[in-house]
Enzyme design. Structure first.
Site, short mmCIF file in Angstrom:
data_model
loop_
_atom_site.label_atom_id
_atom_site.label_comp_id
_atom_site.label_asym_id
_atom_site.label_seq_id
_atom_site.Cartn_x
_atom_site.Cartn_y
_atom_site.Cartn_z
N CYS A 1 -1.57 1.70 8.47
CA CYS A 1 -0.90 1.13 7.59
C CYS A 1 -1.23 -0.43 7.74
O CYS A 1 -1.76 -1.05 8.56
CB CYS A 1 0.60 1.10 7.84
SG CYS A 1 1.23 0.60 9.16
N GLU B 1 0.78 -1.04 0.00
CA GLU B 1 0.10 0.06 -0.10
C GLU B 1 0.71 1.30 0.01
O GLU B 1 2.16 1.31 0.34
CB GLU B 1 -0.70 0.17 1.47
CG GLU B 1 -1.81 -1.06 1.32
CD GLU B 1 -2.36 -0.98 2.81
OE1 GLU B 1 -2.99 -2.03 3.29
OE2 GLU B 1 -2.42 -0.03 3.60
N1 SAH Z 1 7.85 -0.04 10.74
C1 SAH Z 1 8.07 1.31 11.09
C2 SAH Z 1 7.35 2.17 9.90
C3 SAH Z 1 5.82 1.76 9.47
S1 SAH Z 1 4.63 1.81 10.77
C4 SAH Z 1 7.91 1.66 12.35
O1 SAH Z 1 7.06 0.92 13.15
O2 SAH Z 1 8.07 2.68 12.70
C5 SAH Z 1 4.63 3.65 10.64
C6 SAH Z 1 3.85 4.05 12.11
O3 SAH Z 1 2.39 3.93 12.15
C7 SAH Z 1 4.33 3.58 13.54
O4 SAH Z 1 4.77 4.55 14.29
C8 SAH Z 1 3.48 2.73 13.77
O5 SAH Z 1 3.45 2.37 14.98
C9 SAH Z 1 2.09 3.39 13.28
N2 SAH Z 1 0.93 2.72 13.20
C10 SAH Z 1 0.74 1.26 12.96
N3 SAH Z 1 -0.64 1.02 13.29
C11 SAH Z 1 -1.17 2.04 13.45
C12 SAH Z 1 -2.54 2.36 13.67
N4 SAH Z 1 -3.63 1.50 13.59
N5 SAH Z 1 -2.95 3.78 14.07
C13 SAH Z 1 -2.15 4.67 14.03
N6 SAH Z 1 -0.70 4.28 13.77
C14 SAH Z 1 -0.20 3.18 13.33
FE1 SF4 Z 2 6.03 -3.44 11.58
FE2 SF4 Z 2 5.45 -2.88 14.14
FE3 SF4 Z 2 5.88 -1.02 12.17
FE4 SF4 Z 2 3.68 -2.24 12.22
S1 SF4 Z 2 4.46 -0.70 13.69
S2 SF4 Z 2 5.07 -1.91 10.48
S3 SF4 Z 2 4.40 -4.24 12.83
S4 SF4 Z 2 7.58 -2.23 13.06
#
Ligand code: SAH
Ligand code: SF4
Length: 342
Positions: free
Chosen positions: A330, A89
């Protein structure tokens, strides 16, 4: 065959040198790909017939397929199909400072954060640099817009795919190509300590965001498996090293989860942890998903948390809520799409 969108200008220069050609040919090819946006080698009229034939033999221009999209006024979301059938995505956000695209770096993610939809699918494979570059080109082309900022915050953990991510940054940052400024690129990590240290030595001025989400190890370990491998103290040491080397301010992302990490006491603890560090905190209202039980903190709790950090002289912003309507958290679009197609 190598995909041309995953080749850096230095690699392409070397390619032409190896073929007995001038390395300026690489610049010409980059201009055709990223400035004029052609979709075939035959359109590269100043490159020469024999070079075109050579490029056709050695490189593909393969793109991504748009499987689904949801376009809204301030946020649009794309589900892309890859050549091997996997899906990723990208989310476009319109800010007052420009268009920002949130890019995926892996198919699935192995970090297993409990609140995250992307992590529900274990990592299938890393994305190639070309598959990241193409996400930008596809959205620009589809919406006829210019993307000025990118964040590596889509599906996947960028530092678990370090080499291709660095290659991708080099490609999009190339002045003769897409020319996306390094200060307009943000990499977000869940806290892979050795890679934060390595990234501290990377010469480009790229922004770093750390997904912290908790003020102490007990809460963080209950939310994020990675905290068991790299606890908060180690993350903070690596962040200090990064700031010392780059002189750049770090962003800490903090999702507010109802009843889990959102009290005033947690805000005070967080302030203690971050005192004296060149950083700011980005508070993220949780984007609820139907598969996961966590709930979003209510507005008053979010504002209280914000106030407490301010009172403690921590720079803080609350992230504007994008796209709960278009399932912008995401991993949500992919996961809903899979269910619908079952
Ligand atoms: N893996 C990396 C980058 C991708 S996730 C990381 O974890 O930083 C990007 C951001 O989106 C992260 O801060 C993650 O914790 C956040 N995130 C994931 N699911 C989410 C949700 N349902 N609502 C809000 N933020 C979310
Ligand atoms: Fe992966 Fe955690 Fe980032 Fe989600 S928030 S993409 S599980 S590292």
């Amino acid at each position: 065959m190598k995909n041309i969108y995953g080749v850096t200008i230095t690699e392409l220069e070397q390619y032409f040198i190896d073929k007995g050609q001038g390395k300026f040919k690489a610049t010409q090819v980059f201009e055709w790909l990223y400035k004029k946006r052609v979709s075939s080698f035959t359109e590269m009229s100043n490159v020469g017939k024999s070079n075109i034939a050579m490029l056709q033999e050695d490189f593909s221009l393969e793109s991504l397929e748009i499987l689904a999209k949801k376009v809204d006024t301030d946020v649009s979301k794309y589900l892309f199909g890859l050549k091997d059938g996997n899906k990723i995505e990208a989310v476009l956000m319109n800010h007052d400072y420009g268009n920002s695209l949130c890019i995926s770096t892996q198919v699935g993610c192995n970090m297993g954060c409990r609140f995250c939809e992307s992590g529900r699918l274990k990592k299938v494979r890393n994305l190639e640099a070309s598959e990241m570059t193409r996400q930008i080109l596809m959205v620009e082309e589809d919406l006829k817009i210019h993307i000025s900022h990118i964040v590596l915050m889509g599906i996947g953990e960028p530092f678990d795919n370090y080499e291709e991510v660095i290659k991708f940054i080099d490609i999009v940052n190339t002045p003769k190509g897409m020319d996306l400024g390094s200060r307009h690129i943000t990499v977000s990590t869940s806290g892979i300590v050795p890679k934060i240290r390595e990234f501290a030595l990377y010469p480009k001025q790229v922004n770093l965001a750390i997904s912290l989400h908790a003020p102490n190890n007990e809460i963080r370990s209950s939310l994020m498996n990675i905290n068991k491998a790299y606890p908060i103290e180690e993350v903070m040491d690596a962040v200090s090293f990064y700031i010392e080397k780059t002189n750049r301010r770090v962003t800490f992302e903090y999702i507010l989860l109802k009843g889990i990490n959102d009290s005033r006491e947690h805000a005070r603890e967080l302030s203690q942890l971050l005192r004296g560090i060149n950083c700011y905190v980005n508070l993220i209202p949780y984007n609820e998903t139907s598969h996961i039980e966590y709930r979003k903190s209510n507005q008053k709790t979010i504002l209280d948390f914000y106030d407490e950090l301010k009172k403690n002289k921590i720079s803080v912003t609350i992230r504007r809520e994008f796209g709960s309507k278009v399932q912008a958290a995401c991993g949500q679009l992919r996961s809903n799409y899979e269910e619908e197609s079952l």
